[in-house]
Structures are given as C-alpha cells and as structure tokens.
Scaffold this motif. Structure first.
Motif, PDB file in Angstrom:
ATOM      1  N   LYS A 243      36.313  43.920  42.554  1.00  0.00           N
ATOM      2  CA  LYS A 243      36.732  42.839  42.205  1.00  0.00           C
ATOM      3  C   LYS A 243      37.082  41.782  43.465  1.00  0.00           C
ATOM      4  O   LYS A 243      37.171  42.235  44.644  1.00  0.00           O
ATOM      5  CB  LYS A 243      38.088  43.128  41.626  1.00  0.00           C
ATOM      6  N   THR A 245      38.773  37.582  43.966  1.00  0.00           N
ATOM      7  CA  THR A 245      39.058  36.352  43.474  1.00  0.00           C
ATOM      8  C   THR A 245      38.979  35.156  44.417  1.00  0.00           C
ATOM      9  O   THR A 245      39.168  35.685  45.747  1.00  0.00           O
ATOM     10  CB  THR A 245      40.592  36.307  43.073  1.00  0.00           C
ATOM     11  N   TYR A 305      40.866  42.009  44.981  1.00  0.00           N
ATOM     12  CA  TYR A 305      42.104  41.640  44.457  1.00  0.00           C
ATOM     13  C   TYR A 305      41.560  40.988  43.138  1.00  0.00           C
ATOM     14  O   TYR A 305      40.351  40.170  42.885  1.00  0.00           O
ATOM     15  CB  TYR A 305      42.482  40.209  45.021  1.00  0.00           C
ATOM     16  N   LYS A 306      42.587  41.422  42.092  1.00  0.00           N
ATOM     17  CA  LYS A 306      42.193  40.987  40.714  1.00  0.00           C
ATOM     18  C   LYS A 306      43.191  39.656  40.745  1.00  0.00           C
ATOM     19  O   LYS A 306      43.865  39.156  41.786  1.00  0.00           O
ATOM     20  CB  LYS A 306      42.612  41.880  39.573  1.00  0.00           C
ATOM     21  N   LEU A 307      42.819  38.780  39.563  1.00  0.00           N
ATOM     22  CA  LEU A 307      43.606  37.387  39.580  1.00  0.00           C
ATOM     23  C   LEU A 307      45.013  37.536  39.845  1.00  0.00           C
ATOM     24  O   LEU A 307      45.683  36.634  40.545  1.00  0.00           O
ATOM     25  CB  LEU A 307      43.257  36.803  38.310  1.00  0.00           C
ATOM     26  N   THR A 310      46.479  37.939  43.189  1.00  0.00           N
ATOM     27  CA  THR A 310      46.642  36.850  44.134  1.00  0.00           C
ATOM     28  C   THR A 310      47.676  35.904  44.009  1.00  0.00           C
ATOM     29  O   THR A 310      47.905  35.005  44.579  1.00  0.00           O
ATOM     30  CB  THR A 310      45.188  35.984  44.085  1.00  0.00           C
ATOM     31  N   SER A 342      39.984  31.325  40.633  1.00  0.00           N
ATOM     32  CA  SER A 342      39.314  32.182  39.631  1.00  0.00           C
ATOM     33  C   SER A 342      38.856  33.478  39.869  1.00  0.00           C
ATOM     34  O   SER A 342      38.740  33.692  41.185  1.00  0.00           O
ATOM     35  CB  SER A 342      38.107  31.489  38.740  1.00  0.00           C
ATOM     36  N   GLN A 343      38.776  34.449  39.088  1.00  0.00           N
ATOM     37  CA  GLN A 343      38.157  35.730  39.636  1.00  0.00           C
ATOM     38  C   GLN A 343      36.682  35.850  39.163  1.00  0.00           C
ATOM     39  O   GLN A 343      36.486  35.473  37.879  1.00  0.00           O
ATOM     40  CB  GLN A 343      38.998  36.826  38.926  1.00  0.00           C
ATOM     41  N   SER A 345      33.429  37.401  37.409  1.00  0.00           N
ATOM     42  CA  SER A 345      33.447  38.379  36.337  1.00  0.00           C
ATOM     43  C   SER A 345      31.873  39.003  36.423  1.00  0.00           C
ATOM     44  O   SER A 345      31.012  38.225  37.018  1.00  0.00           O
ATOM     45  CB  SER A 345      33.426  37.580  35.073  1.00  0.00           C
TER      46      SER A 345
END
Length: 376
Positions: A243, A245, A305-307, A310, A342-343, A345
């Motif tokens: 992942k 972000t 990092y996931k959203l 952060t 934003s993350q 996808s």
C-alpha cells in the motif's frame, strides 16, 4: 595468516595481486547478490548485507588459508593477512567498533592454532584489537572523507608491533623481520591506495546521483526522482499487497510573496518549508520522502502506509507549516498551505488516475478557501 608471500617463495607482486583479487571478488559478489535480491523484490538493508557478507567472506578466506599451513611448521605464511583482514573488516565493511563481534573472532583463531596457552599469542591478539580500535577511532574522529595518511601511519605502527611479538614467538631473525616489515608496508600502501580509489569513486557517483535526484535550491527530491519512485510504487501495488499514500501540497499565495518581497524571499520561503516538513518526517519515519515537483508544489510519498495511518503525520506537517513564518530582510512572512491526500488503489488503471485524484483533492482545498486538507 598471509605474509607478503602468498605461497612459499611467491613474489611480493603476487601478494599484491592476491590482495587486489580478494577485494575485487568481494565487490563482484556483493553486487551480484544485491542485484538478485533487487530483482526478487526482497527488502534488505544494504549496509547490513554488506557487513554480514563481508564478515563471512573474510572469515572463510582466513580459515581456509590458515588451515592450508596448519601443522606444516610454516605459521608465518599468513601473518600479514591478519592485519589486512582487520583493515578490510574496519575500513571497507565499515563495521562499527564492537568487542563482542571482533574479540571472539581473534579468540577463535587462537584456539584453532592451539595458541591459547602462548603469552606471545595473547599479545598478538591484543595488538589486533588495539589496531581495530585505532582504525575505528580514526574513521569517526577525522573530517576527511578518507584519511589515508592517518590510516597508513597507524597500520605501519601496529604492523611493526605485531611482527615484534611474532619475532619473539617464532624466533625470527632480524633479516627476515625487517624484510617482512618492508613487504607489509608495501602491502598497506597498496591496500589503502586501492580503498582510497574506491572511496573517491563512490563519493563521485554519490555526488552525481544527488545532483540528478535532488532539487538544488531546497535539497528536497526533485521531479525526476518523484517520477521514478511513483512508477515503481505503482508497479508494486499492482503486483503485490503493498500500500502507499501520497500527500500533495502547495504554498498559498506564493505569487503574492514573490511580488511583495521579491524572488529571493520566495526562495527563503521554499527552503524553510522543506526544512519544516523534513523535520517532521525525520521525527516520524525517515522512509517517507519529500519531493519538490513544481515551483511551490510539493509531494510526500508514504510507502507501506494506508490512508488512515498517514493522518497524524499529515496533520503535524499541516500544523507545523501553518504556525510558522519566514524572516527575510526584517520582514516576517506568514505561511499557509493547502493539501490533498489519497491512497492508491488497485482499481487505478494508470498512474495518472491516481495522480489526478490527489491533484483534485489539493485543488478542492484551494477552491474552498485554502489552508485546509482534503482527503479523497
């Protein structure tokens, strides 16, 4: 363990080529292993890999060479290589001074050579440890990139001291003693000259790499580095479970700052913003990277990092900048920033899909009065 004569009556020139071969083989092996791990997407710390591989490599060589003369009554054959091995271990591998790593190695060789009851052997071991300590001290207490003369002077001193105790232990004649000191000096001049060349090459390549990947004004990563890193992370997200972000922000009313205070003031603002953001990053996670991707536009990439993860760091950056000011020519310039986050996808078909989403979040903040964070 390795005198200037590698085997029997081999020449000093042969010994020099042997030493050079030992170093080159290590460099090639290290580069190959690093390349394989990179291709296989294995995460590794280059420093740790180099240290572990180097320690194993030099110990294997030492034990093989020592074993080849063990019991043959020619224990002098590899004496000089013990000193060269300390240089390799300390200067090339850059292993920090740790008795719990180095002292057991010395003790193991004493046991291997059945020399544990010899007082001269204990003196030889103490000299090696003192030599190791001195090289580390020089490395950490001199400002020069490669203090050649300091290294060489200390190596000659400890070399003479080492051979003095070897002379006592093996009843070496004065003629042989001074010949070995001469050969060792030539070996050390060559060894440190070779290492100095490696350091100069690395320093040159590092400077070129930094110029190519960093913004000259602010020292943040530049757009080229951003583009390379973003494409690589995009590929990893599409092919693995990784992942990441991204935060995009710019300085509010930056044109007004330039028009009011001049472009030099604008430069001061940019450098101050980078300093503030980098301080927050360093205090949280040095793996996070800051890029200057436009005039007053910046991106921060959060790998792995996931959203939601952060959020505290983004808010800390936002607060730190918005509560700061830049002093220039007796003027105090207040700063505010607008942000979009934003993350990525797996549904993002291209990098542009992801980039546009972050960009749109930033401009949503700017259209809604600035000095705010928009999360998409």
């Amino acid at each position: 363990m390795l005198t200037s004569f590698v085997i029997g009556k081999a020449s000093l020139l042969t010994s020099l080529f042997f030493i050079m071969g030992v170093f080159i083989v290590f460099q090639v092996a290290f580069a190959a292993i690093k390349k394989v791990l990179t291709i296989k997407d294995v995460n590794f710390d280059e420093y740790t890999l180099r240290a572990v591989l180097g320690i194993i490599y030099i110990l294997v060589i030492l034990f093989v060479l020592q074993n080849s003369v063990r019991g043959h009554g020619n224990s002098l054959t590899f004496v000089n290589f013990q000193l060269v091995a300390v240089i390799f271990y300390t200067v090339i591998l850059n292993v920090p001074f740790k008795f719990h790593l180095f002292a057991p190695i010395v003790l193991a060789f004493m046991i291997f050579n059945s020399a544990i009851t010899s007082w001269e052997s204990w003196c030889l071991g103490a000299v090696l440890l003192a030599f190791f300590y001195t090289l580390n001290y020089i490395k950490t207490h001199t400002e020069k990139v490669f203090p050649y003369l300091y290294y060489l002077g200390s190596s000659i001193f400890f070399g003479v001291l080492y051979w003095f105790f070897a002379k006592l232990k093996f009843s070496i004649s004065d003629q042989v003693f001074w010949k070995e000191i001469f050969d060792l000096t030539i070996l050390e001049i060559f060894t440190f000259g070779y290492i100095a060349t490696l350091f100069a090459d690395v320093e040159s390549r590092t400077a070129l790499f930094r110029d190519a990947t960093h913004d000259k004004l602010t020292s943040a990563y530049n757009y080229d580095a951003f583009d390379i890193d973003l494409r690589e992370l995009f590929r990893k997200v599409k092919t693995t479970d990784m992942k990441f972000t991204m935060l995009m922000f710019d300085i509010d009313h930056f044109k007004h700052i330039n028009d009011t205070y001049g472009h030099l003031a604008g430069h001061a603002v940019l450098k101050n913003v980078v300093k503030i953001v980098q301080t927050v990053i360093d205090n949280n996670d040095p793996k996070i990277k800051l890029y200057r991707t436009g005039g007053e536009e910046f991106n921060v990439i959060f790998p792995n990092y996931k959203l939601a993860d952060t959020k505290p760091i983004v808010e800390e950056i936002f607060s730190a900048i918005n509560h700061s000011d830049t002093k220039f020519d007796n003027n105090k310039i207040n700063l505010t920033v607008s942000m979009g986050v934003s993350q990525m996808s797996k549904d993002d078909i291209s990098i542009n899909d992801f980039y546009s989403r972050v960009d749109e979040a930033l401009y949503h903040s700017k259209r809604n009065g600035r000095q705010e964070i928009t999360v998409e």
